[in-house]
Scaffold this motif. Structure first.
Motif, PDB file in Angstrom:
ATOM      1  N   UNK A  77      24.653 -34.252 -25.570  1.00  0.00           N
ATOM      2  CA  UNK A  77      23.371 -34.532 -25.278  1.00  0.00           C
ATOM      3  C   UNK A  77      22.838 -33.366 -24.230  1.00  0.00           C
ATOM      4  N   UNK A  78      21.534 -32.982 -24.582  1.00  0.00           N
ATOM      5  CA  UNK A  78      20.533 -31.855 -23.980  1.00  0.00           C
ATOM      6  C   UNK A  78      19.059 -32.640 -23.915  1.00  0.00           C
ATOM      7  N   UNK A  79      18.839 -32.379 -23.113  1.00  0.00           N
ATOM      8  CA  UNK A  79      17.811 -32.993 -22.199  1.00  0.00           C
ATOM      9  C   UNK A  79      16.477 -32.294 -23.044  1.00  0.00           C
ATOM     10  N   UNK A  80      15.324 -32.531 -23.243  1.00  0.00           N
ATOM     11  CA  UNK A  80      14.210 -31.770 -23.689  1.00  0.00           C
ATOM     12  C   UNK A  80      12.952 -32.852 -23.142  1.00  0.00           C
ATOM     13  N   UNK A  81      12.141 -31.467 -22.265  1.00  0.00           N
ATOM     14  CA  UNK A  81      10.953 -32.132 -22.007  1.00  0.00           C
ATOM     15  C   UNK A  81       8.798 -31.751 -22.592  1.00  0.00           C
TER      16      UNK A  81
ATOM     17  N   UNK B 274      13.099 -41.863 -23.752  1.00  0.00           N
ATOM     18  CA  UNK B 274      12.548 -41.796 -24.051  1.00  0.00           C
ATOM     19  C   UNK B 274      10.873 -42.749 -23.716  1.00  0.00           C
ATOM     20  N   UNK B 275      10.454 -42.897 -22.824  1.00  0.00           N
ATOM     21  CA  UNK B 275       9.712 -43.569 -22.313  1.00  0.00           C
ATOM     22  C   UNK B 275       8.268 -41.890 -22.182  1.00  0.00           C
TER      23      UNK B 275
ATOM     24  N   UNK C 182       4.038 -36.789 -20.409  1.00  0.00           N
ATOM     25  CA  UNK C 182       4.786 -36.098 -20.676  1.00  0.00           C
ATOM     26  C   UNK C 182       5.620 -37.581 -20.940  1.00  0.00           C
ATOM     27  N   UNK C 183       6.918 -36.637 -21.414  1.00  0.00           N
ATOM     28  CA  UNK C 183       7.680 -36.874 -22.564  1.00  0.00           C
ATOM     29  C   UNK C 183       9.360 -37.022 -22.522  1.00  0.00           C
ATOM     30  N   UNK C 184      10.403 -37.987 -21.809  1.00  0.00           N
ATOM     31  CA  UNK C 184      11.719 -37.595 -21.770  1.00  0.00           C
ATOM     32  C   UNK C 184      12.334 -37.821 -24.052  1.00  0.00           C
TER      33      UNK C 184
END
Length: 481
Positions: A280-284, A413-414, A439-441
Motif C-alpha cells: 500500500x502507498x498513501x495518497x493525500x 477513505x474519508x 483533505x482526502x486520504x
C-alpha cells in the motif's frame, strides 16, 4: 432453487471461514517482535529533534551502515561539506542538499570505516543500491553546458542526496496516482495481477506442482488473496470489539490518521511475510476551495492567488517560500478569484494538489523503524500539511499568510473539510485571511519490485523512474544548477 443452493453451500462457506480464521495466527506477524538482524550503531548521546549532537562511537562495526554513515557524516567537523543547490527559477524552483563523492570517500577512509578507496567506493555503491543515497552528476544539470562522453577533459562532478524512507512525491495527474516510480527506499510498479501470479508461481510449484498451480490460477487465487489481505483488520481492532480502548480510565484511542497508517502498515507486513509484492502507498489529496478576508465587509476583492504546499513531520520549522522550497513541495497555478456578493462572502478558488508517499519496509506497525539510526534521522510519516498563500502582483508577490494543518482527524477513505486561519508575517501581524480546504486520504495498492535485475530494467525503461532525480532534472532545464 436459491434456497436449495444456499443450504448446500452454507456448510462449505462456513468451513472456508473457519479455515481463514485458523490460519491467521500462522501468517499474522507478532506485533511485539522486533527483528534482531538489522544492526544499529551505538551512540553516546541521543539525537534532538533538530540536530545530532554527537556521532556514533564505532562506524566500522556496523554491517549495514547506511543511515549510520549519514548520521555520522552530518556531524560538524566531519570534513564533508553539505551544499545547497538551487534549481529552476521563478515559481518553479526548489533547493536540494548535496554532498561530494570525493569528500565522502576521503571521510570513510579517514574515520577508519574503510581501509582504502576501493572499499569506500563499494560502501557508497551499496548505499546507493539500497537508495539510502542517490547519485547526481552536477555537470549534467548545469544549464548551457555540454560535456560529451568522448571528451577526456570532461570530469564528472558526482554528488549525492539523502533519500527519505517516507519520501513525498507531488502527483501531477490522476494517472500519476498509480504510476510506477522509485520512491523512498523502494521501487514500485503499478498493480498488476500478472506480477502477483508470477510471485505465487514458485510457492505453488513447490507445494503441489503443476496441478496446484493450475488450480490456483483457475480459481484466481492471487486476486482473492489480495482482496482478503487488503481488507483484513489488525488484531488490536479485532480485540477491541468495537469498544473504545481505555488506559488508566482515559480513552487511549490513536488519532484516525495514525490508526489508518498502522492499519495499512500491518497489511503490508502480511504481504511481506507471504513474500507477495503487493504494497500500500498513501495518497493525500488537497483541495483549495475558498478564500475569505474577514477585514473586507463588502466581500473579498478581486485578486489572483496561488499557494505553496508540502507535507512535513511535526516539529519541522523549515519555512515554505518561493526562495526556500524543497523538491517535495507543490505550487498551484495563479488563479483569479472574483469578488463575491454579500457580507464576508467566500471567494471561489478551486485548486487541487495530490501527494503520495510509500510505507517503508523496515518499520513496525507504529511506523517506527527497526534501525535506530534511521529512526533518528527520519522519524515517522509526514502528518502536517504546510501551506503558504500568495497574491500574484506585477512586480512582487504579496504574502497573505500561512498555516500548518495537522492531519490527525483524517481517516482512510474519508474527507476533512475546514476553514484554516492564515497567519500573516510578523511585520503585517494578525490573521485576516482564511482558506477553506478539503483533505482526502486514500491508500493505493502497488507492487514492490525486489528482483535486482528487474529493478535495473524497470529504471532504465522508465517503468519506475526515480521521483527525486526526475524532478531535479526537470527543474534544471528551467535554470539554476
Amino acid at each position: 432453487m436459491y434456497a436449495v443452493a444456499s443450504r448446500m453451500l452454507r456448510p462449505l462457506l462456513g468451513w472456508c471461514r473457519a479455515i481463514e480464521v485458523g490460519i491467521v495466527h500462522d501468517i499474522a506477524p507478532d506485533l511485539a517482535h522486533v527483528p534482531q538482524g538489522l544492526a544499529t550503531m551505538s551512540i553516546d548521546v541521543e539525537a534532538s529533534e533538530t540536530a545530532i549532537e554527537i556521532a556514533p562511537s564505532d562506524i566500522g562495526s556496523c554491517i549495514d551502515g547506511g543511515d549510520a554513515v549519514i548520521r555520522h557524516m552530518i556531524q560538524p567537523g566531519s570534513g564533508v561539506e553539505f551544499r545547497t543547490l538551487r534549481l529552476g527559477e521563478g515559481g518553479q524552483s526548489a533547493i536540494v542538499v548535496l554532498f561530494s563523492r570525493k569528500e565522502a570517500i576521503s571521510w570513510l577512509i579517514s574515520c577508519g570505516a574503510e581501509k582504502d578507496e576501493t572499499e569506500a567506493v563499494a560502501r557508497l555503491k551499496i548505499m546507493e543500491k539500497r537508495r539510502v543515497i542517490e547519485q547526481i552528476d552536477v555537470n549534467e544539470l548545469a544549464v548551457g553546458k555540454s560535456f560529451p562522453s568522448d571528451n577526456p577533459a570532461a570530469e564528472k562532478d558526482i554528488r549525492y542526496r539523502f533519500v527519505d524512507p517516507w519520501e513525498v512525491e507531488v502527483v501531477e495527474s490522476k494517472e500519476g496516482e498509480v504510476a510506477g516510480a522509485s520512491l523512498g527506499r523502494g521501487h514500485y510498479l503499478s498493480f498488476n495481477i500478472g506480477i502477483v501470479a508470477r510471485s505465487c508461481e514458485q510457492v505453488q510449484r513447490s507445494l503441489g506442482g503443476l496441478h496446484l498451480l493450475g488450480l490456483w490460477s483457475l480459481g484466481k487465487g492471487g486476486l482473492f488473496l489480495t482482496k482478503a489481505l487488503a481488507s483484513v483488520h489488525p488484531p488490536w481492532e479485532r480485540d477491541a470489539g468495537g469498544d473504545l480502548q481505555m488506559k488508566g480510565g482515559d480513552v487511549a484511542e490513536p488519532p484516525p490518521y495514525t490508526n489508518s497508517m498502522r492499519q495499512h502498515l500491518y497489511r503490508n507486513t502480511l504481504f511481506r511475510r507471504l513474500r507477495a509484492p503487493q504494497r500500500f502507498m498513501a495518497l493525500i489529496q488537497v483541495e483549495l476551495l475558498d478564500l475569505k478576508n474577514l477585514t473586507s465587509p463588502s466581500g473579498t476583492h478581486t485578486l489572483t492567488a496561488y499557494a505553496l504546499l508540502r507535507l512535513k513531520r511535526p516539529g519541522s520549522g523549515a519555512p515554505l517560500t518561493q526562495k526556500a522550497r524543497t523538491l517535495d513541495s507543490a505550487a498551484t497555478q495563479p488563479k483569479k478569484i472574483s469578488k463575491s456578493s454579500g457580507p464576508n462572502a467566500p471567494a471561489s478558488w478551486g485548486s487541487l494538489v495530490r501527494f503520495r508517499f510509500p510505507l517503508p519496509e523496515d518499520v513496525n506497525c507504529d511506523g517506527v523503524s527497526f534501525d535506530g539510526d534511521k529512526e533518528a534521522l527520519f522519524k515517522g510519516a509526514p502528518s502536517v500539511l504546510q501551506i503558504s498563500v500568495y497574491e500574484k502582483k506585477f512586480m512582487s508577490d504579496s504574502t497573505l499568510g500561512g498555516a500548518d494543518v495537522k492531519l490527525d482527524a483524517l481517516s482512510s477513505g474519508g474527507q476533512l473539510e475546514e476553514w484554516v486561519p492564515l497567519r500573516a508575517p510578523h511585520e503585517k501581524g494578525g490573521i485576516t485571511w482564511f482558506a477553506r480546504i478539503r483533505l482526502t486520504l486514500r491508500f493505493e495498492l502497488m507492487c514492490l519490485e525486489t528482483d535486482e535485475a528487474e529493478v535495473e530494467s524497470s529504471m532504465s525503461s522508465d517503468r519506475c523512474p526515480s521521483v527525486g532525480l526526475r524532478r531535479i532534472k526537470q527543474l534544471s532545464r528551467l535554470g539554476g544548477a
